[in-house]
Design an enzyme around this catalytic site. Sequence first.
Site, PDB file in Angstrom:
ATOM      1  CE1 TYR A 127      14.388  31.798   7.013  1.00  0.00           C
ATOM      2  CE2 TYR A 127      14.630  29.202   6.175  1.00  0.00           C
ATOM      3  CZ  TYR A 127      14.103  30.603   5.832  1.00  0.00           C
ATOM      4  OH  TYR A 127      14.317  30.936   4.419  1.00  0.00           O
ATOM      5  NE  ARG A 142      -7.073   0.162  11.371  1.00  0.00           N
ATOM      6  CZ  ARG A 142      -5.521   0.119  11.459  1.00  0.00           C
ATOM      7  NH1 ARG A 142      -4.610   0.895  11.332  1.00  0.00           N
ATOM      8  NH2 ARG A 142      -5.379  -0.563  10.247  1.00  0.00           N
ATOM      9  CG  MET A 174      10.880  24.729   1.218  1.00  0.00           C
ATOM     10  SD  MET A 174      10.148  25.621   0.354  1.00  0.00           S
ATOM     11  CE  MET A 174       8.689  24.819  -0.507  1.00  0.00           C
ATOM     12  CE  LYS A 181      -0.585  -0.010   4.919  1.00  0.00           C
ATOM     13  NZ  LYS A 181      -1.200  -0.667   6.094  1.00  0.00           N
TER      14      LYS A 181
HETATM   15  C1  LIG Z   1      -0.658  -2.059   7.104  1.00  0.00           C
HETATM   16  C2  LIG Z   1      -0.968  -3.305   7.249  1.00  0.00           C
HETATM   17  C3  LIG Z   1      -0.478  -4.498   7.534  1.00  0.00           C
HETATM   18  C4  LIG Z   1       1.318  -4.290   7.764  1.00  0.00           C
HETATM   19  O1  LIG Z   1       1.548  -3.951   8.550  1.00  0.00           O
HETATM   20  P1  LIG Z   1       2.349  -3.768   9.041  1.00  0.00           P
HETATM   21  O2  LIG Z   1       2.887  -2.888  10.250  1.00  0.00           O
HETATM   22  O3  LIG Z   1       3.492  -3.219   8.240  1.00  0.00           O
HETATM   23  O4  LIG Z   1       3.371  -5.347   8.506  1.00  0.00           O
HETATM   24  C5  LIG Z   1      -1.019  -5.543   7.503  1.00  0.00           C
HETATM   25  N1  LIG Z   1      -2.597  -5.205   7.743  1.00  0.00           N
HETATM   26  C6  LIG Z   1      -3.212  -4.510   7.363  1.00  0.00           C
HETATM   27  C7  LIG Z   1      -4.905  -4.309   7.675  1.00  0.00           C
HETATM   28  C8  LIG Z   1      -2.636  -3.218   6.595  1.00  0.00           C
HETATM   29  O5  LIG Z   1      -3.645  -2.232   7.347  1.00  0.00           O
END
Ligand SMILES: *Cc1c(COP(=O)(O)O)cnc(C)c1O
Length: 366
Positions: free
Chosen positions: A257, A130, A305, A35
């Site tokens: 800065y 969640r 930046m 993802k």
């Molecule tokens: C992102 C995610 C994972 C992977 O989690 P990691 O901590 O990066 O291994 C697994 N299951 C779900 C549902 C996720 O959203």
Amino acid sequence: MPRPIQAVIHVNALQHNLDIARQHAPNSRLFAVVKANAYGHGIERVYDAFKTADGFALLDLDEAIRLRTLGWKGQIILLEGVFHLDDLSICEQYELSFVVHNQNQVTWLENYIGNASFHIYLKMNSGMNRLGFVPEAYTEIWHMLSRLRSVHEITHMTHFSDADGTRFGEPGVCYQYTRFDQITAPLQGKRSLSNSAAILRHHQIHSDDTRAGILLYGSSPDYPTHSSQDWGIQPSMSLRSEIIAVQDIHAGDSVGYSSTFIAKHRMRIGIVACGYADGYQRISPTGTPILVNGQMTQLIGRVSMDMLAVDLTAIPDADLGAEVVLWGKSKYGTVLPIDEVAASAGTLGYELMCGITARVAFCIEN
Ligand SMILES: *Cc1c(COP(=O)(O)O)cnc(C)c1O
């Protein structure tokens, strides 16, 4: 020449980390979580290293389609499921599996008029609060979905909130695992539970399908309890730049800065072509570790930046053009774990990887 900042992707490290995940869960099917464009690495850049995985997991339909374009024929899971009834026909076209976690998604499957029969991942809210159906509602929804023509297989799924630590003094998976197990034990079907932290830390959990994310990218899911070296995982992304200016300063001089840093003695300061517009956290304080020519030194003053300052006082041979590693691996062989940089900024390796901005060029190196 382009501005000298690059995100370097280490394909061998990705392969190595995938092997580590396999060694911890040899009897599971291993899903590589890609993802957020493979945690900022780029799906196309990680694909070759991960194509020995048993499947991929991600969120966005366009990312799933990119995997199909690369030639992936195996399973793909959408971790938040579909967002609209119409998405189901895209899932049919590209043969995607998906999570079912809310009532709308159930209704869309009931009303689906296409020909596909999907492999779904029915998500239980086992305590993270969640996504998912509460344990009390789960069994009934499972029975209902099992009768639908649009569903041919249901994998039971949940996600741990504390697999990287403890929850109320117990190993952080006990409570959720017990609830999940009580409800799903009488129901047939495979299970998908383990994220990176559970894969590495909780071998007692059997997850038919694991979902490995952060560990594949060389960041420890339970840092600082365990470092990436403790787990034997290697950095898969290095953010590298160069020194583009050098300043010799005296006691009482300030840097950057708001003059937040004031020198106590003579110092040699290097200016690095990397700032928050490249994805380096502005909140990182003086003292955040940085490698110059493979040697450890530290950030000085405010991150701006497009630039930041490093202390070169103890690295006299570092001059214009010297290599700077903000995290990851130096050409000189030294490693600065992303987790150390993230901790200094009060965040996680996840956020740094995902936060590299569009103006940073990527390249691949082994
Ligand atoms: C992102 C995610 C994972 C992977 O989690 P990691 O901590 O990066 O291994 C697994 N299951 C779900 C549902 C996720 O959203």
